[in-house]
Design a protein around this motif. Structure first.
Motif, PDB file in Angstrom:
ATOM      1  N   LYS A 212       8.711  11.716  -7.238  1.00 51.80           N
ATOM      2  CA  LYS A 212       8.911  12.295  -5.909  1.00 51.80           C
ATOM      3  C   LYS A 212       7.619  12.884  -5.354  1.00 51.80           C
ATOM      4  CE  LYS A 212      13.812  13.462  -6.518  1.00 51.80           C
ATOM      5  NZ  LYS A 212      14.800  14.571  -6.611  1.00 51.80           N
ATOM      6  N   LYS A 213       6.705  13.283  -6.243  1.00 51.78           N
ATOM      7  CA  LYS A 213       5.454  13.913  -5.813  1.00 51.78           C
ATOM      8  C   LYS A 213       4.382  12.892  -5.446  1.00 51.78           C
ATOM      9  CE  LYS A 213       6.201  18.028  -8.680  1.00 51.78           C
ATOM     10  NZ  LYS A 213       5.657  18.867  -9.784  1.00 51.78           N
ATOM     11  N   LEU A 214       4.630  11.627  -5.773  1.00 48.93           N
ATOM     12  CA  LEU A 214       3.655  10.592  -5.463  1.00 48.93           C
ATOM     13  C   LEU A 214       3.759  10.173  -4.001  1.00 48.93           C
ATOM     14  CD1 LEU A 214       4.118   8.242  -8.569  1.00 48.93           C
ATOM     15  CD2 LEU A 214       2.440  10.079  -8.277  1.00 48.93           C
ATOM     16  N   LEU A 215       2.640   9.709  -3.447  1.00 47.37           N
ATOM     17  CA  LEU A 215       2.690   9.084  -2.134  1.00 47.37           C
ATOM     18  C   LEU A 215       3.531   7.822  -2.207  1.00 47.37           C
ATOM     19  CD1 LEU A 215      -0.979   9.068  -0.745  1.00 47.37           C
ATOM     20  CD2 LEU A 215       0.917  10.440   0.095  1.00 47.37           C
ATOM     21  N   THR A 216       4.271   7.533  -1.163  1.00 51.30           N
ATOM     22  CA  THR A 216       4.918   6.233  -1.084  1.00 51.30           C
ATOM     23  C   THR A 216       3.868   5.217  -0.622  1.00 51.30           C
ATOM     24  OG1 THR A 216       5.540   6.455   1.241  1.00 51.30           O
ATOM     25  CG2 THR A 216       7.085   7.327  -0.415  1.00 51.30           C
ATOM     26  N   PRO A 217       4.060   3.932  -0.913  1.00 50.30           N
ATOM     27  CA  PRO A 217       3.129   2.923  -0.404  1.00 50.30           C
ATOM     28  C   PRO A 217       2.958   2.984   1.109  1.00 50.30           C
ATOM     29  CG  PRO A 217       4.506   1.966  -2.094  1.00 50.30           C
ATOM     30  CD  PRO A 217       5.057   3.349  -1.832  1.00 50.30           C
ATOM     31  N   LYS A 218       4.051   3.273   1.823  1.00 50.67           N
ATOM     32  CA  LYS A 218       3.977   3.363   3.278  1.00 50.67           C
ATOM     33  C   LYS A 218       3.075   4.518   3.709  1.00 50.67           C
ATOM     34  CE  LYS A 218       6.820   3.679   7.459  1.00 50.67           C
ATOM     35  NZ  LYS A 218       8.202   3.749   8.008  1.00 50.67           N
ATOM     36  N   GLU A 219       3.217   5.669   3.048  1.00 47.87           N
ATOM     37  CA  GLU A 219       2.379   6.823   3.378  1.00 47.87           C
ATOM     38  C   GLU A 219       0.913   6.530   3.075  1.00 47.87           C
ATOM     39  OE1 GLU A 219       5.521  10.497   2.529  1.00 47.87           O
ATOM     40  OE2 GLU A 219       4.375   9.613   0.877  1.00 47.87           O
ATOM     41  N   ALA A 220       0.671   5.892   1.941  1.00 48.51           N
ATOM     42  CA  ALA A 220      -0.708   5.550   1.584  1.00 48.51           C
ATOM     43  C   ALA A 220      -1.316   4.596   2.604  1.00 48.51           C
ATOM     44  CB  ALA A 220      -0.748   4.926   0.188  1.00 48.51           C
ATOM     45  N   ALA A 221      -0.536   3.598   3.026  1.00 45.15           N
ATOM     46  CA  ALA A 221      -1.030   2.636   4.013  1.00 45.15           C
ATOM     47  C   ALA A 221      -1.362   3.316   5.332  1.00 45.15           C
ATOM     48  CB  ALA A 221       0.012   1.530   4.235  1.00 45.15           C
ATOM     49  N   GLU A 222      -0.531   4.252   5.753  1.00 49.34           N
ATOM     50  CA  GLU A 222      -0.790   4.979   7.007  1.00 49.34           C
ATOM     51  C   GLU A 222      -2.114   5.733   6.940  1.00 49.34           C
ATOM     52  OE1 GLU A 222       2.677   7.376   7.339  1.00 49.34           O
ATOM     53  OE2 GLU A 222       3.913   5.767   8.227  1.00 49.34           O
ATOM     54  N   ILE A 223      -2.387   6.351   5.799  1.00 49.73           N
ATOM     55  CA  ILE A 223      -3.636   7.094   5.619  1.00 49.73           C
ATOM     56  C   ILE A 223      -4.833   6.145   5.649  1.00 49.73           C
ATOM     57  CG2 ILE A 223      -4.978   8.493   3.989  1.00 49.73           C
ATOM     58  CD1 ILE A 223      -2.239   9.665   3.054  1.00 49.73           C
ATOM     59  N   ILE A 224      -4.697   5.008   4.995  1.00 57.08           N
ATOM     60  CA  ILE A 224      -5.785   4.027   4.933  1.00 57.08           C
ATOM     61  C   ILE A 224      -6.095   3.470   6.317  1.00 57.08           C
ATOM     62  CG2 ILE A 224      -6.433   1.744   4.046  1.00 57.08           C
ATOM     63  CD1 ILE A 224      -4.714   2.504   1.522  1.00 57.08           C
ATOM     64  N   ILE A 225      -5.060   3.110   7.062  1.00 58.13           N
ATOM     65  CA  ILE A 225      -5.266   2.552   8.403  1.00 58.13           C
ATOM     66  C   ILE A 225      -5.857   3.608   9.335  1.00 58.13           C
ATOM     67  CG2 ILE A 225      -4.159   1.519  10.421  1.00 58.13           C
ATOM     68  CD1 ILE A 225      -4.364  -0.305   7.956  1.00 58.13           C
ATOM     69  N   LYS A 226      -5.393   4.852   9.216  1.00 56.79           N
ATOM     70  CA  LYS A 226      -5.952   5.925  10.041  1.00 56.79           C
ATOM     71  C   LYS A 226      -7.443   6.099   9.742  1.00 56.79           C
ATOM     72  CE  LYS A 226      -5.378   9.495  12.887  1.00 56.79           C
ATOM     73  NZ  LYS A 226      -6.704  10.136  12.876  1.00 56.79           N
ATOM     74  N   GLY A 227      -7.824   6.019   8.465  1.00 52.18           N
ATOM     75  CA  GLY A 227      -9.226   6.126   8.104  1.00 52.18           C
ATOM     76  C   GLY A 227     -10.053   4.991   8.669  1.00 52.18           C
ATOM     77  N   THR A 228      -9.465   3.810   8.715  1.00 53.07           N
ATOM     78  CA  THR A 228     -10.143   2.646   9.294  1.00 53.07           C
ATOM     79  C   THR A 228     -10.286   2.807  10.803  1.00 53.07           C
ATOM     80  OG1 THR A 228      -9.310   1.197   7.526  1.00 53.07           O
ATOM     81  CG2 THR A 228     -10.023   0.141   9.573  1.00 53.07           C
ATOM     82  N   GLU A 229      -9.217   3.224  11.444  1.00 58.37           N
ATOM     83  CA  GLU A 229      -9.260   3.453  12.898  1.00 58.37           C
ATOM     84  C   GLU A 229     -10.341   4.453  13.271  1.00 58.37           C
ATOM     85  OE1 GLU A 229      -5.148   3.069  15.185  1.00 58.37           O
ATOM     86  OE2 GLU A 229      -4.964   4.395  13.463  1.00 58.37           O
ATOM     87  N   ASP A 230     -10.480   5.503  12.468  1.00 54.54           N
ATOM     88  CA  ASP A 230     -11.418   6.587  12.770  1.00 54.54           C
ATOM     89  C   ASP A 230     -12.820   6.334  12.203  1.00 54.54           C
ATOM     90  OD1 ASP A 230      -9.305   7.823  14.009  1.00 54.54           O
ATOM     91  OD2 ASP A 230      -8.903   9.234  12.381  1.00 54.54           O
ATOM     92  N   ASN A 231     -13.025   5.162  11.585  1.00 58.08           N
ATOM     93  CA  ASN A 231     -14.324   4.831  10.983  1.00 58.08           C
ATOM     94  C   ASN A 231     -14.796   5.913  10.007  1.00 58.08           C
ATOM     95  OD1 ASN A 231     -14.606   2.391  12.432  1.00 58.08           O
ATOM     96  ND2 ASN A 231     -15.438   3.476  14.196  1.00 58.08           N
ATOM     97  N   GLN A 232     -13.857   6.424   9.213  1.00 58.70           N
ATOM     98  CA  GLN A 232     -14.209   7.467   8.253  1.00 58.70           C
ATOM     99  C   GLN A 232     -15.065   6.896   7.128  1.00 58.70           C
ATOM    100  OE1 GLN A 232     -10.966   9.970   6.871  1.00 58.70           O
ATOM    101  NE2 GLN A 232      -9.864   9.703   8.802  1.00 58.70           N
TER     102      GLN A 232
END
Length: 264
Positions: A212-232
């Motif tokens: 339950k404490k782990l990120l879900t794949p969906k949550e991880a993907a959202e973070i990754i795409i946001k980082g890509t969008e923001d050129n982090q």
């Protein structure tokens, strides 16, 4: 980077984070070339795309085979007309055993998929990305790429190699149209152990409460795409990755000891 109307190549797209990356990108108006070794898994991703299937192409590729990767750009361009970004998500872990118990065949496989597979993708697609008005490379490392995890030393070494190569790429490409992001996921609830053919060895399986404490794949993907969008430059995905990054910066030995104790 703007996602809409761009063409992304996503490796490891047959399930877990990779499938969620594909679905997230499609929801933002991108087209996606989905890459995986497992064709059945790719078909599952295709079906999950629903009404957006026409924006998805499927590519069964063994990333550890350079010639297969080198044939991929033309396949993507033939289907989509161009390629604007790659997300190197595919990866496998090792059995949870010490280095001295790990056979060289498994060591080579982990390095071939995690490091060389990422390297082949970067070198093969970069000439095409440099021709685009705006382009992006996102490489998935791991919390284990900066923090040693007992029983995953070779996996960690492969992801540390991805980390440093990606950071080097960022410096090399800083005056070009290609932005570069490296991602460090912490614990994510995926089937990577099963899909890697890596039994848990001496590591206890996670309890339902721990899951339950782990990120879900969906949550991880959202973070990754946001980082890509923001050129982090670097993205830490998950509270555990953020916490251990801070501790490791202050006291690497203490951070390593904390992880070792937690895995007992």
């Amino acid at each position: 980077m703007q996602i809409s109307n761009k063409v992304f190549v996503v490796t490891g797209a047959g399930g877990g984070i990779g499938r969620e990356l594909v679905l997230n990108l499609l929801s933002k108006g991108a087209s996606v070339a989905a890459v995986d070794l497992n064709l059945d898994a790719l078909n599952g991703t295709y079906e999950a795309a629903g009404e957006k299937k026409e924006k998805v192409s499927l590519h069964q590729v063994n990333l550890s085979e350079r010639m297969e990767v080198e044939a991929l750009p033309q396949q993507v361009i033939d289907f989509h007309g161009a390629v604007d970004a790659i997300i190197n998500n595919a990866g496998i872990i090792q059995p949870f055993i010490p280095v001295h118990e790990l056979d060289y065949e498994k060591i080579k496989l982990v390095m071939d998929v995690n490091f060389y597979g990422t390297l082949y993708m970067v070198k093969t697609f970069l000439p095409h990305l440099l021709e685009r008005p705006e382009a992006h490379i996102t490489n998935i490392s791991s919390m284990g790429g900066f923090l040693p995890v007992p029983g995953q030393s070779i996996y960690g070494a492969s992801k540390a190699a991805v980390k440093l190569m990606t950071e080097g790429l960022h410096s090399e490409l800083k005056d070009t149209n290609v932005n570069v992001t490296v991602v460090f996921p912490g614990g994510v609830g995926t089937d990577i152990t099963k899909n890697s053919g890596a039994d848990s060895g001496k590591k206890k399986e996670a309890t339902p409460e721990q899951m339950k404490k782990l990120l879900t794949p969906k949550e991880a993907a959202e973070i990754i795409i946001k980082g890509t969008e923001d050129n982090q430059y670097r993205v830490l995905a998950g509270k555990d990755a953020k916490l251990m990054d801070r501790i490791y910066r202050l006291n690497p030995k203490k951070a390593a000891a904390l992880i070792a104790e937690k895995l007992k």
